[in-house]
Design a protein around this motif. Structure first.
Motif, PDB file in Angstrom:
ATOM      1  N   GLU A   1       0.870  -1.166   0.000  1.00  0.00           N
ATOM      2  CA  GLU A   1       0.000   0.000   0.000  1.00  0.00           C
ATOM      3  C   GLU A   1       0.907   1.217   0.000  1.00  0.00           C
TER       4      GLU A   1
ATOM      5  N   SER B   1       1.769   5.415   0.034  1.00  0.00           N
ATOM      6  CA  SER B   1       1.357   6.482   0.954  1.00  0.00           C
ATOM      7  C   SER B   1       0.074   7.178   0.507  1.00  0.00           C
ATOM      8  N   ASP B   2      -0.259   7.108  -0.783  1.00  0.00           N
ATOM      9  CA  ASP B   2      -1.516   7.698  -1.269  1.00  0.00           C
ATOM     10  C   ASP B   2      -2.666   6.693  -1.244  1.00  0.00           C
ATOM     11  N   ARG B   3      -2.447   5.561  -0.556  1.00  0.00           N
ATOM     12  CA  ARG B   3      -3.438   4.505  -0.339  1.00  0.00           C
ATOM     13  C   ARG B   3      -3.712   3.656  -1.583  1.00  0.00           C
ATOM     14  N   THR B   4      -2.952   3.842  -2.647  1.00  0.00           N
ATOM     15  CA  THR B   4      -3.089   2.960  -3.807  1.00  0.00           C
ATOM     16  C   THR B   4      -2.340   1.668  -3.537  1.00  0.00           C
TER      17      THR B   4
ATOM     18  N   ARG C   1       5.572   7.705  -4.293  1.00  0.00           N
ATOM     19  CA  ARG C   1       4.396   7.291  -3.532  1.00  0.00           C
ATOM     20  C   ARG C   1       4.794   6.630  -2.219  1.00  0.00           C
TER      21      ARG C   1
ATOM     22  N   ARG D   1      -9.680  -3.425  -7.480  1.00  0.00           N
ATOM     23  CA  ARG D   1      -9.211  -2.942  -6.178  1.00  0.00           C
ATOM     24  C   ARG D   1     -10.020  -3.585  -5.062  1.00  0.00           C
TER      25      ARG D   1
END
Length: 87
Positions: free
Chosen positions: A8, A10-13, A41, A70
């Motif tokens: 995961e 840092s931008d939650r992707t 990211r 996702r």
């Protein structure tokens, strides 16, 4: 050993990959030296992994996971955490 993993960002992707050195590869992603997608990211957090005896099987599984939505990846991660008490 070969590993398929999901991190995961840092931008939650979510990013899915494979490696033969999991610890080193996760550190590379966090340092901005990993895949092009994860650069900028980081840091990343390992949220899922599987172990394989050979590269071919790991790459096949990586491809299968990358095709998931996702939502399906989040279900896979959630099930994995529950089974392995991993966070």
């Amino acid at each position: 050993m070969n590993y398929v993993y999901i991190v995961e960002c840092s931008d939650r992707t979510l990013y899915t990959g494979w490696t033969n050195n999991l610890r080193k590869r996760i550190q590379m992603h966090s340092d901005g030296c990993g895949a092009k997608y994860t650069r900028g990211r980081g840091p990343v957090k390992l949220v899922y992994h599987e172990v394989f005896e050979n590269r071919k099987d790991a790459m096949k599984r990586e491809y299968e996971i990358k095709k998931l939505t996702r939502k399906d990846k989040l279900i896979l991660i959630s099930t994995y955490k529950a089974e392995n008490r991993y966070e």
